[in-house]
Scaffold this motif. Structure first.
Motif, PDB file in Angstrom:
ATOM      1  N   THR A  39       0.831  -1.208   0.000  1.00 58.88           N
ATOM      2  CA  THR A  39       0.000   0.000   0.000  1.00 58.88           C
ATOM      3  C   THR A  39       0.864   1.256   0.000  1.00 58.88           C
ATOM      4  O   THR A  39       0.504   2.258  -0.629  1.00 58.88           O
ATOM      5  CB  THR A  39      -0.950   0.008   1.205  1.00 58.88           C
ATOM      6  OG1 THR A  39      -0.201  -0.134   2.420  1.00 58.88           O
ATOM      7  CG2 THR A  39      -1.956  -1.125   1.102  1.00 58.88           C
ATOM      8  N   HIS A  42       2.100   1.809  -3.598  1.00 56.99           N
ATOM      9  CA  HIS A  42       1.023   2.363  -4.429  1.00 56.99           C
ATOM     10  C   HIS A  42       0.867   3.861  -4.174  1.00 56.99           C
ATOM     11  O   HIS A  42       0.733   4.652  -5.118  1.00 56.99           O
ATOM     12  CB  HIS A  42      -0.299   1.648  -4.139  1.00 56.99           C
ATOM     13  CG  HIS A  42      -0.533   0.435  -4.971  1.00 56.99           C
ATOM     14  ND1 HIS A  42      -0.861   0.506  -6.310  1.00 56.99           N
ATOM     15  CD2 HIS A  42      -0.477  -0.891  -4.658  1.00 56.99           C
ATOM     16  CE1 HIS A  42      -1.017  -0.719  -6.787  1.00 56.99           C
ATOM     17  NE2 HIS A  42      -0.786  -1.588  -5.810  1.00 56.99           N
ATOM     18  N   GLU A  43       0.897   4.255  -2.915  1.00 53.62           N
ATOM     19  CA  GLU A  43       0.728   5.670  -2.569  1.00 53.62           C
ATOM     20  C   GLU A  43       1.855   6.517  -3.146  1.00 53.62           C
ATOM     21  O   GLU A  43       1.628   7.596  -3.701  1.00 53.62           O
ATOM     22  CB  GLU A  43       0.676   5.832  -1.047  1.00 53.62           C
ATOM     23  CG  GLU A  43       0.427   7.261  -0.607  1.00 53.62           C
ATOM     24  CD  GLU A  43       0.352   7.412   0.902  1.00 53.62           C
ATOM     25  OE1 GLU A  43       0.214   8.561   1.362  1.00 53.62           O
ATOM     26  OE2 GLU A  43       0.452   6.394   1.621  1.00 53.62           O
ATOM     27  N   LEU A  45       3.927   5.794  -5.760  1.00 52.85           N
ATOM     28  CA  LEU A  45       3.884   5.840  -7.226  1.00 52.85           C
ATOM     29  C   LEU A  45       2.748   6.730  -7.723  1.00 52.85           C
ATOM     30  O   LEU A  45       2.903   7.443  -8.717  1.00 52.85           O
ATOM     31  CB  LEU A  45       3.755   4.434  -7.799  1.00 52.85           C
ATOM     32  CG  LEU A  45       4.944   3.497  -7.572  1.00 52.85           C
ATOM     33  CD1 LEU A  45       4.736   2.181  -8.319  1.00 52.85           C
ATOM     34  CD2 LEU A  45       6.261   4.135  -7.996  1.00 52.85           C
ATOM     35  N   ASP A  46       1.607   6.701  -7.041  1.00 55.69           N
ATOM     36  CA  ASP A  46       0.505   7.591  -7.409  1.00 55.69           C
ATOM     37  C   ASP A  46       0.935   9.052  -7.292  1.00 55.69           C
ATOM     38  O   ASP A  46       0.626   9.881  -8.155  1.00 55.69           O
ATOM     39  CB  ASP A  46      -0.714   7.348  -6.520  1.00 55.69           C
ATOM     40  CG  ASP A  46      -1.447   6.062  -6.864  1.00 55.69           C
ATOM     41  OD1 ASP A  46      -1.242   5.550  -7.982  1.00 55.69           O
ATOM     42  OD2 ASP A  46      -2.214   5.570  -6.016  1.00 55.69           O
ATOM     43  N   PHE A  47       1.664   9.368  -6.236  1.00 56.74           N
ATOM     44  CA  PHE A  47       2.095  10.750  -6.019  1.00 56.74           C
ATOM     45  C   PHE A  47       3.132  11.171  -7.059  1.00 56.74           C
ATOM     46  O   PHE A  47       3.040  12.255  -7.642  1.00 56.74           O
ATOM     47  CB  PHE A  47       2.692  10.904  -4.618  1.00 56.74           C
ATOM     48  CG  PHE A  47       3.247  12.272  -4.357  1.00 56.74           C
ATOM     49  CD1 PHE A  47       2.417  13.313  -3.951  1.00 56.74           C
ATOM     50  CD2 PHE A  47       4.600  12.537  -4.528  1.00 56.74           C
ATOM     51  CE1 PHE A  47       2.926  14.585  -3.726  1.00 56.74           C
ATOM     52  CE2 PHE A  47       5.115  13.799  -4.305  1.00 56.74           C
ATOM     53  CZ  PHE A  47       4.277  14.830  -3.900  1.00 56.74           C
ATOM     54  N   SER A  49       3.640  10.091 -10.033  1.00 55.82           N
ATOM     55  CA  SER A  49       3.135  10.156 -11.406  1.00 55.82           C
ATOM     56  C   SER A  49       2.158  11.302 -11.637  1.00 55.82           C
ATOM     57  O   SER A  49       1.842  11.632 -12.777  1.00 55.82           O
ATOM     58  CB  SER A  49       2.430   8.843 -11.778  1.00 55.82           C
ATOM     59  OG  SER A  49       1.278   8.655 -10.974  1.00 55.82           O
ATOM     60  N   GLU A  50       1.683  11.919 -10.565  1.00 59.60           N
ATOM     61  CA  GLU A  50       0.651  12.945 -10.703  1.00 59.60           C
ATOM     62  C   GLU A  50       1.247  14.289 -11.098  1.00 59.60           C
ATOM     63  O   GLU A  50       2.143  14.817 -10.430  1.00 59.60           O
ATOM     64  CB  GLU A  50      -0.127  13.106  -9.395  1.00 59.60           C
ATOM     65  CG  GLU A  50      -1.292  14.071  -9.507  1.00 59.60           C
ATOM     66  CD  GLU A  50      -2.088  14.172  -8.216  1.00 59.60           C
ATOM     67  OE1 GLU A  50      -2.977  15.020  -8.133  1.00 59.60           O
ATOM     68  OE2 GLU A  50      -1.806  13.386  -7.286  1.00 59.60           O
ATOM     69  N   SER A 108      -0.948  -4.593 -10.381  1.00 61.54           N
ATOM     70  CA  SER A 108      -1.133  -3.195 -10.776  1.00 61.54           C
ATOM     71  C   SER A 108       0.012  -2.318 -10.288  1.00 61.54           C
ATOM     72  O   SER A 108       0.258  -1.247 -10.848  1.00 61.54           O
ATOM     73  CB  SER A 108      -2.474  -2.658 -10.263  1.00 61.54           C
ATOM     74  OG  SER A 108      -2.525  -2.666  -8.854  1.00 61.54           O
ATOM     75  N   LYS A 112       1.865   0.338 -12.651  1.00 63.56           N
ATOM     76  CA  LYS A 112       2.083   1.744 -12.293  1.00 63.56           C
ATOM     77  C   LYS A 112       3.541   2.144 -12.468  1.00 63.56           C
ATOM     78  O   LYS A 112       3.849   3.234 -12.958  1.00 63.56           O
ATOM     79  CB  LYS A 112       1.663   2.002 -10.845  1.00 63.56           C
ATOM     80  CG  LYS A 112       0.174   2.096 -10.636  1.00 63.56           C
ATOM     81  CD  LYS A 112      -0.160   2.427  -9.185  1.00 63.56           C
ATOM     82  CE  LYS A 112      -1.660   2.482  -8.979  1.00 63.56           C
ATOM     83  NZ  LYS A 112      -2.015   2.791  -7.574  1.00 63.56           N
ATOM     84  N   LEU A 116       5.061   5.028 -15.285  1.00 62.05           N
ATOM     85  CA  LEU A 116       5.519   6.328 -14.790  1.00 62.05           C
ATOM     86  C   LEU A 116       6.018   7.188 -15.947  1.00 62.05           C
ATOM     87  O   LEU A 116       6.717   6.697 -16.839  1.00 62.05           O
ATOM     88  CB  LEU A 116       6.647   6.158 -13.773  1.00 62.05           C
ATOM     89  CG  LEU A 116       6.270   5.721 -12.355  1.00 62.05           C
ATOM     90  CD1 LEU A 116       7.524   5.597 -11.494  1.00 62.05           C
ATOM     91  CD2 LEU A 116       5.286   6.684 -11.704  1.00 62.05           C
TER      92      LEU A 116
END
Length: 280
Positions: A39, A42-43, A45-47, A49-50, A108, A112, A116
């Motif tokens: 988790t 995931h957090e 990589l989400d940040f 890539s944004e 996933s 991710k 990137l």
């Protein structure tokens, strides 16, 4: 909320000079991935890539929250020993790693990382097993040592040897024949073999030398045109994924025309040409 320099249980994340460094940090477990680390990854990589809101051109702006290069590495003697099944099977765990939801969360993560927008450099010291191998394959440039080792391992556990993107990524990196053997047998290969097969882009003798090599590669990446680097990565992935030569060339042509319309690219190109001319 920014994840940079925030405290995580199983990760260390920092940003310096437009380079985001993500370190797997569970050395006592050989960086095997449990639910908490999953988790957290995931957090992060989400940040990363944004694209920052309100930023017209994040690649060339000074937006500190949008790095141009990502460096993935691990603490301790192993890169990643796969999924932490021992932790997942403990009485305290509520993670059912056998479920479809769990399989999606794991696979996933590889998607991710591969998607990137930044160039991703991976430093692999010690074993990369199972999802550890998948994470390494999802990166753009891989550096290892003579003590590195790689194994798909899935089939050794009685499950399919094709898991978490390996059947897509591995043949595209080392070819069909060799990747088929690794996935069918679960065979482990050492760093020297991985380098000779093309799984590793670079191999060094010690962990200390990995940093020197990664610093050099990161410096080269940062010296390129930001948009040129971004589009080059995207086009390489698109070409590997699908398309005949004609459609690939058409896409390449449109990218080049776009880049040549940008003043920042023209400025950089002219500066490079003047530097080359002065040397000649």
């Amino acid at each position: 909320m920014s994840v940079i320099n925030r405290h995580f249980q199983h990760l260390r994340v920092s940003l310096e000079g437009r380079v985001a460094t993500v370190t797997l940090h569970s050395p006592e477990r050989f960086n095997a991935i449990n639910f908490r680390m999953l988790t957290e990854l995931h957090e992060v990589l989400d940040f990363i890539s944004e694209i920052p809101r309100g930023t017209d051109d994040p690649l060339t702006s000074d937006a500190e929250s949008f790095p141009r290069v990502v460096l993935l590495q691990a603490a301790g003697p192993a890169f990643c020993a796969g999924v932490d099944i021992v932790d997942a099977d403990s009485k305290e765990s509520t993670w059912d790693y056998r479920s479809w939801h769990s399989q999606h969360l794991l696979s996933s993560l590889v998607e991710k990382l591969y998607a990137l927008p930044q160039a991703v450099v991976c430093c692999i010291a010690g074993p990369a097993v199972g999802i550890g191998l998948s994470l390494a394959l999802a990166c753009d440039i891989r550096i290892g040592t003579t003590s590195s080792s790689f194994s798909a391992a899935f089939i050794s556990l009685g499950i399919s040897g094709t898991d978490m993107g390996t059947s897509y990524l591995l043949p595209r990196i080392i070819g069909s024949g060799r990747s088929t053997e690794l996935m069918l047998t679960g065979r482990t290969i050492d760093g020297a073999t991985a380098f000779s097969w093309g799984l590793l882009n670079h191999i060094v003798d010690s962990v200390d030398e990995i940093k020197q090599k990664s610093d050099s590669i990161v410096k080269s990446l940062l010296s390129t045109s930001p948009w040129g680097l971004y589009i080059t990565k995207r086009q390489i992935q698109a070409s590997l994924g699908h398309g005949d030569l004609k459609s690939v060339i058409t896409a390449e042509n449109s990218h080049q025309v776009y880049l040549l319309s940008r003043p920042d690219v023209i400025k950089m190109a002219k500066a490079k040409l003047r530097k080359i001319s002065s040397k000649l």
